[in-house]
Scaffold this motif. Structure first.
Motif, mmCIF file in Angstrom:
data_model
loop_
_atom_site.group_PDB
_atom_site.id
_atom_site.type_symbol
_atom_site.label_atom_id
_atom_site.label_comp_id
_atom_site.label_asym_id
_atom_site.label_seq_id
_atom_site.Cartn_x
_atom_site.Cartn_y
_atom_site.Cartn_z
ATOM 1 N N ALA A 55 0.830 -1.210 0.000
ATOM 2 C CA ALA A 55 0.000 0.000 0.000
ATOM 3 C C ALA A 55 0.862 1.256 0.000
ATOM 4 O O ALA A 55 0.525 2.247 -0.645
ATOM 5 N N GLN A 56 1.963 1.214 0.722
ATOM 6 C CA GLN A 56 2.830 2.381 0.787
ATOM 7 C C GLN A 56 3.590 2.617 -0.523
ATOM 8 O O GLN A 56 3.979 3.732 -0.814
ATOM 9 N N SER A 57 3.760 1.557 -1.306
ATOM 10 C CA SER A 57 4.512 1.717 -2.546
ATOM 11 C C SER A 57 3.628 2.146 -3.713
ATOM 12 O O SER A 57 4.125 2.425 -4.790
ATOM 13 N N VAL A 58 2.312 2.203 -3.494
ATOM 14 C CA VAL A 58 1.379 2.569 -4.549
ATOM 15 C C VAL A 58 0.614 3.805 -4.108
ATOM 16 O O VAL A 58 0.083 3.855 -3.011
ATOM 17 N N GLN A 59 0.567 4.778 -4.991
ATOM 18 C CA GLN A 59 -0.235 5.961 -4.680
ATOM 19 C C GLN A 59 -1.666 5.687 -5.138
ATOM 20 O O GLN A 59 -1.898 5.266 -6.256
ATOM 21 N N THR A 60 -2.609 5.905 -4.235
ATOM 22 C CA THR A 60 -4.009 5.665 -4.574
ATOM 23 C C THR A 60 -4.797 6.954 -4.455
ATOM 24 O O THR A 60 -4.447 7.854 -3.687
ATOM 25 N N SER A 61 -5.883 6.997 -5.188
ATOM 26 C CA SER A 61 -6.750 8.174 -5.143
ATOM 27 C C SER A 61 -7.571 8.168 -3.862
ATOM 28 O O SER A 61 -7.755 7.127 -3.222
ATOM 29 N N ALA A 62 -8.095 9.326 -3.537
ATOM 30 C CA ALA A 62 -8.958 9.437 -2.356
ATOM 31 C C ALA A 62 -10.203 8.568 -2.525
ATOM 32 O O ALA A 62 -10.662 7.947 -1.570
ATOM 33 N N SER A 63 -10.730 8.493 -3.748
ATOM 34 C CA SER A 63 -11.935 7.678 -3.958
ATOM 35 C C SER A 63 -11.619 6.191 -3.770
ATOM 36 O O SER A 63 -12.444 5.452 -3.227
ATOM 37 N N HIS A 64 -10.432 5.752 -4.178
ATOM 38 C CA HIS A 64 -10.069 4.352 -3.962
ATOM 39 C C HIS A 64 -9.886 4.073 -2.471
ATOM 40 O O HIS A 64 -10.322 3.031 -1.977
ATOM 41 N N GLN A 65 -9.253 4.981 -1.773
ATOM 42 C CA GLN A 65 -9.086 4.815 -0.333
ATOM 43 C C GLN A 65 -10.443 4.716 0.352
ATOM 44 O O GLN A 65 -10.638 3.898 1.251
ATOM 45 N N GLN A 66 -11.402 5.536 -0.086
ATOM 46 C CA GLN A 66 -12.744 5.489 0.494
ATOM 47 C C GLN A 66 -13.407 4.154 0.171
ATOM 48 O O GLN A 66 -14.076 3.569 1.024
ATOM 49 N N HIS A 67 -13.205 3.668 -1.046
ATOM 50 C CA HIS A 67 -13.770 2.373 -1.432
ATOM 51 C C HIS A 67 -13.225 1.268 -0.525
ATOM 52 O O HIS A 67 -13.981 0.413 -0.064
ATOM 53 N N VAL A 68 -11.940 1.291 -0.261
ATOM 54 C CA VAL A 68 -11.326 0.294 0.615
ATOM 55 C C VAL A 68 -11.938 0.376 2.009
ATOM 56 O O VAL A 68 -12.272 -0.653 2.621
ATOM 57 N N LYS A 69 -12.127 1.583 2.517
ATOM 58 C CA LYS A 69 -12.749 1.753 3.837
ATOM 59 C C LYS A 69 -14.182 1.222 3.832
ATOM 60 O O LYS A 69 -14.616 0.585 4.801
ATOM 61 N N ASP A 70 -14.910 1.472 2.742
ATOM 62 C CA ASP A 70 -16.289 0.993 2.646
ATOM 63 C C ASP A 70 -16.351 -0.533 2.634
ATOM 64 O O ASP A 70 -17.192 -1.134 3.311
ATOM 65 N N VAL A 71 -15.450 -1.159 1.879
ATOM 66 C CA VAL A 71 -15.413 -2.625 1.829
ATOM 67 C C VAL A 71 -15.066 -3.175 3.208
ATOM 68 O O VAL A 71 -15.675 -4.143 3.675
#
Length: 87
Positions: A55-71
């Motif tokens: 996770a630290q080696s990949v930059q993710t968008s805020a929407s993807h981070q929110q999706h991960v939190k939702d899952v």
């Protein structure tokens, strides 16, 4: 050939993947219930550490981070419901 059902196909694939992840988590829960922490603790630490590194080696968008939190919230909710049913 039309791409008109491509979104449905992708949605179905995502749902299958989601269900497979949830089933994997359920198997892990059963495993940790049946084994001592000394057995599975180092395994869990290795998985978590590898995922954190990835996770630290990949930059993710805020929407993807929110999706991960939702899952994650859905998984916790499903787990809570499963725990309540088993009591």
């Amino acid at each position: 050939m039309s791409d008109s059902n491509a979104p449905e196909h992708l949605d179905a694939k995502h749902e299958r993947n989601r269900q497979q992840r949830i089933e994997g988590i359920k198997r892990w829960v059963e495993y940790i219930k049946s084994e001592s922490p000394e057995t599975w603790g180092s395994q869990q630490n290795a998985v978590v550490n590898d995922q954190l590194d990835a996770a630290q080696s990949v930059q993710t968008s805020a929407s993807h981070q929110q999706h991960v939190k939702d899952v994650a919230a859905e998984i916790i909710e499903a787990s809570s419901e499963s725990d309540a049913e088993s009591k």
